[in-house]
Enzyme design. Structure first.
Site, PDB file in Angstrom:
ATOM      1  N   ASN A  76     -18.166  31.114 -35.417  1.00 12.33           N
ATOM      2  CA  ASN A  76     -19.538  30.952 -34.913  1.00 12.33           C
ATOM      3  C   ASN A  76     -20.315  30.005 -35.817  1.00 12.33           C
ATOM      4  OD1 ASN A  76     -19.340  33.748 -36.264  1.00 12.33           O
ATOM      5  ND2 ASN A  76     -21.560  33.555 -36.201  1.00 12.33           N
ATOM      6  N   ASP A  77     -21.412  30.396 -36.422  1.00 14.03           N
ATOM      7  CA  ASP A  77     -22.385  29.460 -37.006  1.00 14.03           C
ATOM      8  C   ASP A  77     -21.784  28.464 -38.004  1.00 14.03           C
ATOM      9  OD1 ASP A  77     -23.789  31.434 -35.731  1.00 14.03           O
ATOM     10  OD2 ASP A  77     -25.106  31.895 -37.418  1.00 14.03           O
TER      11      ASP A  77
END
Length: 496
Positions: A42-43
């Site tokens: 993710n991020d």
């Protein structure tokens, strides 16, 4: 490296090697995007250009394709084209981050790379993990080479944050102005009741990068979501800009369409010397289905660059990501150069990506194209399209792009629309439908298409639309009068 991280490292390497040995023919694996070796991504985190090398860290759950315990995976590159996978650089191996190394940023000074992040801890017992049961610790680790990191320091615990903040505070981004260091963190403030919690960004200041004091709060006049994640505050072309990701904003067609938003506020007040800064007029950064948690950094030439996560949290019920069947999920967007003009942020593919142009496969100088003309065929799954000098007759629907069967983009009634259509669209879109945005005039379009991702930039980056897709075949047809140039794109070179 302590015993816990050594155990994790061995298990992760084994998991990654098992995936490589399977040698699965994975038709959705991307050519010019960063993906997890296996499991979940993710991020983007800790983005930086340090000692001649770009560092791209990312949230990584190698053991679960649906997300799980978070580590920081790590790629390095000298040119944003040729990459080395470093492996996992930061592990959840201390009491202050034992349930996840959450998002954070990099700060460069004195030939050292300072990594600030949120250490996540969940306590046992009956908790809602909003008002009780969670610890969000602000952590620091330092590197002199971008590979090896110092022992971790816990800089702030829950007792060090404002008392009106819930247990949700995270994602430190650090920068310097004059002789003062600043840090922004996303926060969820107590409301009148749980349904009225308030999203805001806290600003901290420090003289030594370690002792931090809350000095300012950035907020809206009226409640705009219950939590603001992934804040990033910077000055670009003379304008202070706050990027953040509000959660809990009501979805509105053609304005706020995703379940969680990612965008920016313009700051026209002095956050360095005022305790309370009110912002308004939130602008969405990317109008597509898949864009969240972006982070900016400066490249080797001092350009402000942004990279986002090509997904949105908590969308599993409405988006079936077909890569899960192959043991991995999600990717990062391409790096994009930012500029500020006409009162808004513009974004375009980083200039280094032009090196991916393998050959020009189509060029048509100002002619009338019809949807019967197929310009891309199935042997090309990664390409770039540049469209300009577009002639639009507002009385006739005469501009449309078919980006493979089931996915179209069109301009009609001063609105740009990206839409998955028909039964095929339901399949290749993984359950998504339509995204749109108001647009006074359509001047030009640039499309970066990869095997299972699409990034569209309109009017030199005034608007952007990003989405994952899973085409049954690769094709490209267009209707209207315009100039078109199409390049076949090569792949990033990864040193595993």
């Amino acid at each position: 490296m302590n015993l816990v991280s050594k155990i994790f490292k061995e298990a992760i390497i084994q998991k990654e090697n098992e995936y490589l040995k399977k040698n699965i023919k994975d038709k959705w694996r991307l050519n010019f995007h960063i993906m997890p070796p296996v499991g979940w991504l993710n991020d983007p985190n800790g983005l930086s250009y340090f000692k001649g090398i770009y560092n791209i860290f990312f949230q990584y759950s190698p053991f679960e394709t649906e997300g799980g315990l978070k580590f920081w995976g790590h790629y390095q590159t000298k040119d944003l084209i040729n990459y080395k996978y470093v492996g996992v650089s930061i592990y959840p191996d201390e009491k202050y981050d034992c349930h996840g190394v959450y998002s954070g940023s990099a700060f460069i000074e004195d030939d050292k790379l300072y990594i600030y992040y949120t250490g996540n801890v969940k306590l046992l017992g009956k908790h809602d993990y909003i008002e009780s049961g969670r610890e969000a610790n602000t952590m620091l680790t330092v590197s002199e080479d971008g590979i090896n990191f110092s022992e971790k320091e816990c800089l702030m615990k829950m007792k060090d944050y404002p008392k009106d903040i819930t247990n949700h505070i995270r994602d430190p981004k650090v920068f310097k102005y004059d002789d003062i260091y600043y840090m922004v963190q996303g926060a969820r403030k107590y409301g009148i009741d749980r349904n009225n919690d308030i999203g805001e960004v806290l600003v901290f200041s420090s003289k030594d990068k370690r002792k931090w004091t809350h000095t300012s709060t950035i907020h809206t006049k009226d409640i705009f979501g219950y939590m603001w994640e992934c804040p990033d505050l910077f000055n670009l072309d003379g304008q202070d800009i706050l990027i953040t990701c509000p959660q809990g904003v009501k979805q509105v067609e053609s304005i706020y369409e995703n379940i969680y938003l990612s965008g920016y506020f313009l700051i026209n007040d002095d956050y360095k010397n005022k305790e309370s800064i009110e912002v308004n007029n939130f602008t969405v950064l990317d109008r597509g289905f898949d864009f969240y948690a972006p982070q900016t950094f400066l490249d080797e030439n001092g350009n402000r660059v942004i990279i986002g996560w090509m997904s949105v949290p908590d969308t599993e019920d409405i988006h079936k990501n077909l890569t899960v069947d192959y043991g991995w999920q999600h990717c990062l967007t391409i790096p994009r150069e930012l500029s500020f003009k006409n009162g808004k942020l513009y974004q375009k593919p980083h200039r280094n990506l032009e090196k991916l142009r393998e050959k020009k496969i189509f060029e048509n100088k100002y002619s009338n194209n019809t949807l019967s003309d197929n310009l891309i065929y199935n042997d090309i799954n990664s390409y770039e399209v540049i469209i300009d000098n577009i002639k639009i007759d507002n009385n006739i629907n005469n501009f449309e792009i078919l980006i493979s069967k089931g996915l179209c983009a069109k301009y009609k009634d001063n609105k740009f629309i990206l839409e998955f259509v028909g039964d095929t669209g339901k399949t290749i879109g993984g359950g998504r439908n339509k995204r749109s945005a108001h647009l006074e005039e359509l001047k030009n379009i640039r499309i970066m298409a990869d095997t299972s991702s699409l990034e569209i930039f309109i009017n030199d980056g005034e608007l952007a639309f990003t989405t994952r897709y899973y085409p049954l075949e690769y094709s490209f047809k267009i209707l209207g009068e315009m100039n078109i140039t199409i390049y076949k794109l090569s792949s990033f070179k990864f040193n595993p």
